[in-house]
Design a protein around this motif. Structure first.
Motif, PDB file in Angstrom:
ATOM      1  N   THR A   1      -1.697 -47.863 -24.729  1.00  8.57           N
ATOM      2  CA  THR A   1      -3.019 -47.839 -24.101  1.00  8.57           C
ATOM      3  C   THR A   1      -3.369 -49.202 -23.525  1.00  8.57           C
ATOM      4  O   THR A   1      -3.162 -50.237 -24.161  1.00  8.57           O
ATOM      5  CB  THR A   1      -4.087 -47.436 -25.132  1.00  8.57           C
ATOM      6  N   ILE A   2      -3.910 -49.207 -22.322  1.00  2.00           N
ATOM      7  CA  ILE A   2      -4.379 -50.443 -21.705  1.00  2.00           C
ATOM      8  C   ILE A   2      -5.795 -50.686 -22.201  1.00  2.00           C
ATOM      9  O   ILE A   2      -6.769 -50.085 -21.713  1.00  2.00           O
ATOM     10  CB  ILE A   2      -4.323 -50.346 -20.168  1.00  2.00           C
ATOM     11  N   ASP A   3      -5.922 -51.547 -23.209  1.00  2.00           N
ATOM     12  CA  ASP A   3      -7.200 -51.726 -23.879  1.00  2.00           C
ATOM     13  C   ASP A   3      -7.577 -53.187 -24.093  1.00  2.00           C
ATOM     14  O   ASP A   3      -8.619 -53.489 -24.691  1.00  2.00           O
ATOM     15  CB  ASP A   3      -7.181 -51.017 -25.236  1.00  2.00           C
ATOM     16  N   GLY A   4      -6.753 -54.110 -23.634  1.00  2.00           N
ATOM     17  CA  GLY A   4      -7.031 -55.523 -23.839  1.00  2.00           C
ATOM     18  C   GLY A   4      -6.639 -56.037 -25.209  1.00  2.00           C
ATOM     19  O   GLY A   4      -6.769 -57.230 -25.483  1.00  2.00           O
ATOM     20  N   LEU A   5      -6.156 -55.149 -26.067  1.00  2.00           N
ATOM     21  CA  LEU A   5      -5.699 -55.545 -27.398  1.00  2.00           C
ATOM     22  C   LEU A   5      -4.187 -55.716 -27.349  1.00  2.00           C
ATOM     23  O   LEU A   5      -3.460 -54.749 -27.160  1.00  2.00           O
ATOM     24  CB  LEU A   5      -6.083 -54.484 -28.429  1.00  2.00           C
ATOM     25  N   LEU A   6      -3.737 -56.926 -27.491  1.00  2.00           N
ATOM     26  CA  LEU A   6      -2.319 -57.218 -27.296  1.00  2.00           C
ATOM     27  C   LEU A   6      -1.564 -56.982 -28.589  1.00  2.00           C
ATOM     28  O   LEU A   6      -1.334 -57.898 -29.381  1.00  2.00           O
ATOM     29  CB  LEU A   6      -2.141 -58.650 -26.788  1.00  2.00           C
ATOM     30  N   GLY A   7      -1.167 -55.728 -28.790  1.00  2.00           N
ATOM     31  CA  GLY A   7      -0.395 -55.366 -29.959  1.00  2.00           C
ATOM     32  C   GLY A   7       1.074 -55.681 -29.779  1.00  2.00           C
ATOM     33  O   GLY A   7       1.491 -56.349 -28.822  1.00  2.00           O
ATOM     34  N   GLU A   8       1.904 -55.177 -30.671  1.00  2.00           N
ATOM     35  CA  GLU A   8       3.308 -55.552 -30.676  1.00  2.00           C
ATOM     36  C   GLU A   8       4.022 -55.118 -29.411  1.00  2.00           C
ATOM     37  O   GLU A   8       4.875 -55.850 -28.880  1.00  2.00           O
ATOM     38  CB  GLU A   8       4.007 -54.980 -31.911  1.00  2.00           C
ATOM     39  N   ARG A   9       3.706 -53.934 -28.880  1.00  2.00           N
ATOM     40  CA  ARG A   9       4.389 -53.500 -27.651  1.00  2.00           C
ATOM     41  C   ARG A   9       4.015 -54.390 -26.469  1.00  2.00           C
ATOM     42  O   ARG A   9       4.874 -54.730 -25.642  1.00  2.00           O
ATOM     43  CB  ARG A   9       4.057 -52.029 -27.364  1.00  2.00           C
TER      44      ARG A   9
ATOM     45  N   ILE B   1       5.497 -59.115 -23.042  1.00  2.00           N
ATOM     46  CA  ILE B   1       5.201 -60.492 -22.644  1.00  2.00           C
ATOM     47  C   ILE B   1       6.401 -61.390 -22.906  1.00  2.00           C
ATOM     48  O   ILE B   1       6.772 -62.228 -22.061  1.00  2.00           O
ATOM     49  CB  ILE B   1       3.954 -60.997 -23.391  1.00  2.00           C
ATOM     50  N   ARG B   2       7.056 -61.216 -24.047  1.00  2.00           N
ATOM     51  CA  ARG B   2       8.237 -62.030 -24.351  1.00  2.00           C
ATOM     52  C   ARG B   2       9.330 -61.805 -23.310  1.00  2.00           C
ATOM     53  O   ARG B   2       9.963 -62.761 -22.833  1.00  2.00           O
ATOM     54  CB  ARG B   2       8.750 -61.704 -25.755  1.00  2.00           C
ATOM     55  N   ALA B   3       9.518 -60.547 -22.951  1.00  2.00           N
ATOM     56  CA  ALA B   3      10.551 -60.239 -21.957  1.00  2.00           C
ATOM     57  C   ALA B   3      10.227 -60.884 -20.615  1.00  2.00           C
ATOM     58  O   ALA B   3      11.119 -61.433 -19.939  1.00  2.00           O
ATOM     59  CB  ALA B   3      10.692 -58.724 -21.804  1.00  2.00           C
ATOM     60  N   GLU B   4       8.961 -60.828 -20.207  1.00  2.00           N
ATOM     61  CA  GLU B   4       8.581 -61.390 -18.914  1.00  2.00           C
ATOM     62  C   GLU B   4       8.599 -62.915 -18.916  1.00  2.00           C
ATOM     63  O   GLU B   4       8.985 -63.541 -17.922  1.00  2.00           O
ATOM     64  CB  GLU B   4       7.201 -60.866 -18.505  1.00  2.00           C
ATOM     65  N   ARG B   5       8.207 -63.517 -20.014  1.00  2.00           N
ATOM     66  CA  ARG B   5       8.267 -64.984 -20.077  1.00  2.00           C
ATOM     67  C   ARG B   5       9.715 -65.468 -20.026  1.00  2.00           C
ATOM     68  O   ARG B   5      10.016 -66.501 -19.411  1.00  2.00           O
ATOM     69  CB  ARG B   5       7.577 -65.488 -21.353  1.00  2.00           C
ATOM     70  N   GLN B   6      10.587 -64.706 -20.642  1.00  2.00           N
ATOM     71  CA  GLN B   6      11.995 -65.074 -20.578  1.00  2.00           C
ATOM     72  C   GLN B   6      12.525 -64.911 -19.162  1.00  2.00           C
ATOM     73  O   GLN B   6      13.249 -65.780 -18.644  1.00  2.00           O
ATOM     74  CB  GLN B   6      12.793 -64.212 -21.558  1.00  2.00           C
TER      75      GLN B   6
ATOM     76  N   GLY C   1       5.549 -64.598 -27.113  1.00  2.00           N
ATOM     77  CA  GLY C   1       4.678 -63.451 -26.897  1.00  2.00           C
ATOM     78  C   GLY C   1       3.249 -63.818 -26.583  1.00  2.00           C
ATOM     79  O   GLY C   1       2.372 -62.948 -26.559  1.00  2.00           O
ATOM     80  N   ARG C   2       2.989 -65.088 -26.316  1.00  2.00           N
ATOM     81  CA  ARG C   2       1.619 -65.495 -25.994  1.00  2.00           C
ATOM     82  C   ARG C   2       1.274 -65.139 -24.559  1.00  2.00           C
ATOM     83  O   ARG C   2       2.062 -65.333 -23.630  1.00  2.00           O
ATOM     84  CB  ARG C   2       1.447 -66.999 -26.198  1.00  2.00           C
ATOM     85  N   ALA C   3       0.059 -64.625 -24.380  1.00  2.00           N
ATOM     86  CA  ALA C   3      -0.441 -64.311 -23.044  1.00  2.00           C
ATOM     87  C   ALA C   3      -1.356 -65.437 -22.583  1.00  2.00           C
ATOM     88  O   ALA C   3      -2.302 -65.791 -23.278  1.00  2.00           O
ATOM     89  CB  ALA C   3      -1.210 -62.998 -23.070  1.00  2.00           C
ATOM     90  N   GLY C   4      -1.074 -66.008 -21.425  1.00  2.00           N
ATOM     91  CA  GLY C   4      -1.898 -67.085 -20.893  1.00  2.00           C
ATOM     92  C   GLY C   4      -2.094 -66.940 -19.404  1.00  2.00           C
ATOM     93  O   GLY C   4      -1.572 -66.020 -18.754  1.00  2.00           O
ATOM     94  N   GLN C   5      -2.833 -67.877 -18.829  1.00  2.00           N
ATOM     95  CA  GLN C   5      -3.145 -67.823 -17.402  1.00  2.00           C
ATOM     96  C   GLN C   5      -1.909 -67.948 -16.526  1.00  2.00           C
ATOM     97  O   GLN C   5      -1.821 -67.328 -15.469  1.00  2.00           O
ATOM     98  CB  GLN C   5      -4.152 -68.929 -17.056  1.00  2.00           C
ATOM     99  N   LYS C   6      -0.926 -68.746 -16.958  1.00  2.00           N
ATOM    100  CA  LYS C   6       0.269 -68.923 -16.123  1.00  2.00           C
ATOM    101  C   LYS C   6       1.003 -67.602 -15.936  1.00  2.00           C
ATOM    102  O   LYS C   6       1.418 -67.255 -14.816  1.00  2.00           O
ATOM    103  CB  LYS C   6       1.200 -69.961 -16.749  1.00  2.00           C
ATOM    104  N   LEU C   7       1.184 -66.871 -17.011  1.00  2.00           N
ATOM    105  CA  LEU C   7       1.875 -65.591 -16.899  1.00  2.00           C
ATOM    106  C   LEU C   7       1.075 -64.620 -16.042  1.00  2.00           C
ATOM    107  O   LEU C   7       1.637 -63.928 -15.183  1.00  2.00           O
ATOM    108  CB  LEU C   7       2.105 -64.995 -18.291  1.00  2.00           C
ATOM    109  N   LEU C   8      -0.232 -64.565 -16.246  1.00  2.00           N
ATOM    110  CA  LEU C   8      -1.057 -63.655 -15.455  1.00  2.00           C
ATOM    111  C   LEU C   8      -0.987 -64.004 -13.975  1.00  2.00           C
ATOM    112  O   LEU C   8      -0.807 -63.116 -13.125  1.00  2.00           O
ATOM    113  CB  LEU C   8      -2.503 -63.713 -15.948  1.00  2.00           C
TER     114      LEU C   8
END
Length: 425
Positions: free
Chosen positions: A364-372, A377-382, A392-399
């Motif tokens: 669900t797209i809910d703004g709650l960053l659970g394990e999935r 996020i880890r995959a995309e940062r890599q 797995g941290r979400a920050g402004q750079k990734l966005l």
């Protein structure tokens, strides 16, 4: 913790060892918990829980293993403060809080008159604790507290809360199916622990029950009563952001190291907007949650009252700042010392949408960053930044990077965008 729980703390401290000794090593989770409950029942009875209540609410319960994981992963102590506050005090919550102030104005004005806590502070606690009643928690309290009473650390503390929860059920204040809350046992609009409920909950609407779940007036008045009993003084600020003079050393300073306001003026501190410090008789402590390069605050006794609600400075600052925003104040003047600031809840939902657009299964797209979401996020940062062990941290750079990539033609979408490139929307 109740007086009964304190008296029972020493003799029950060793009970898990006795229970473990009587439980086969490969026993099912239910059997393990039930063995512990059998040892705890005499202490529960001494604490005012009848055998009938104990049997009715503990028979057949199995442990909830995930509450033990959460016990050592509390966000107030593990999350960078700029991430913590970005999600808790965002424009969305400010707008919701202003709406709640208007919707419940009559109740809040009466609460302020009776208990001496201003509406903005009470509503700020409500917003941070349960998003104005939208997030009560999902854990059956007896089961969660039963697990924490028999496994993990701080078992003595959680036993006191378990016994209190059972006394609440026994007295008929709350139905069992409604007694659902956080993994640690807090429940209701403003997330009281059971022993706190017993001490400080208020029947404000006059229906004969202290109902923090289905009565907003009871919950708001109980919160104000908590803060007053914790030392809140009406008409005084919690504190305020300040500007430190160049080269000022924060070594040895802290929330509890109080000095007169005149002393802080002599040391060269000013309010964040450059104006002089106010003339206040109360001493203040200097709090720099991100070090001397980040926002700095002089905090007074009212901050201690907020802090007592949940003993974490980041938590107290979130409530204090949200209350200021509800009074018309703006964001902090000094930026956080990071080049990758945190995300608001709206930005977290946008990030989840971008991740889903790249084929990640995030639920669900809910703004709650659970394990999935964090796995994506880890995959995309890599992929984007070449991080070997992304956290797995979400920050402004990734966005920003994913936003830019989504705007590229399909044939170019595999090329990572610069995280600092300007984005048009």
């Amino acid at each position: 913790m109740t007086a009964a729980a304190r008296l029972l703390a020493l003799p029950v401290l060793l009970l898990p060892l006795a229970a473990a000794a009587q439980t086969p090593p490969n026993a099912a989770p239910e059997a393990t918990l039930q063995a512990c409950f059998a040892e705890l029942q005499p202490a529960a009875r001494a604490a005012g829980v009848t055998p009938e209540t104990w049997q009715r609410h503990t028979a057949g319960l199995a442990a909830l293993p995930d509450v033990l994981d959460k016990l050592d992963q509390q966000p107030e102590f593990r999350t960078p403060i700029w991430d913590y506050l970005a999600a808790l005090v965002d424009d969305e919550r400010v707008a919701q809080g202003l709406a709640m102030l208007e919707q419940h104005r009559l109740v809040l004005d009466e609460v302020a008159q009776r208990h001496g806590v201003d509406p903005a502070t009470v509503v700020a606690v409500w917003g941070v604790e349960s998003n104005f009643g939208q997030t009560f928690g999902k854990y059956p309290l007896v089961q969660a507290l039963g697990t924490l009473s028999c496994q993990g650390r701080r078992q003595t503390f959680f036993r006191g809360e378990l016994f209190a929860a059972l006394r609440i059920l026994q007295a008929g204040h709350v139905a069992l199916e409604r007694l659902v809350g956080s993994w640690a046992g807090a429940f209701g609009h403003t997330q009281f622990m059971p022993t706190t409920y017993e001490r400080l909950a208020v029947d404000f609407d006059g229906d004969g029950r202290r109902d923090l779940i289905d009565s907003v007036p009871d919950a708001l008045a109980s919160t104000a009563n908590f803060l007053t009993r914790a030392g809140w003084k009406d008409g005084l600020p919690w504190g305020f952001e300040v500007r430190l003079p160049a080269g000022f050393s924060t070594e040895g300073q802290g929330r509890r190291v109080r000095q007169p306001m005149a002393r802080w003026r002599d040391l060269g501190l000013r309010r964040a907007d450059g104006s002089p410090l106010p003339e206040l008789e109360q001493p203040a402590g200097l709090m720099t949650p991100a070090g001397a390069r980040g926002p700095a605050f002089l905090v007074l006794k009212n901050f201690d009252a907020i802090y007592s609600y949940n003993a974490a400075e980041s938590y107290g600052l979130a409530i204090a700042h949200l209350a200021d925003r509800l009074r018309g104040g703006g964001p902090f003047v000094t930026p956080w010392p990071t080049d990758d600031a945190g995300l608001s809840r709206a930005e977290r939902r946008e990030l989840q949408q971008l991740l889903a657009g790249r084929g990640h299964d995030i639920g669900t797209i809910d703004g709650l960053l659970g394990e999935r979401s964090r796995a994506a996020i880890r995959a995309e940062r890599q992929r984007l930044f070449g991080e070997r062990t992304p956290d797995g941290r979400a920050g402004q750079k990734l966005l920003r990077t994913l936003r830019a990539e989504a705007l590229l033609p399909a044939t170019d979408s595999a090329a990572p965008a610069s995280p600092d490139m300007p984005i048009s929307r």
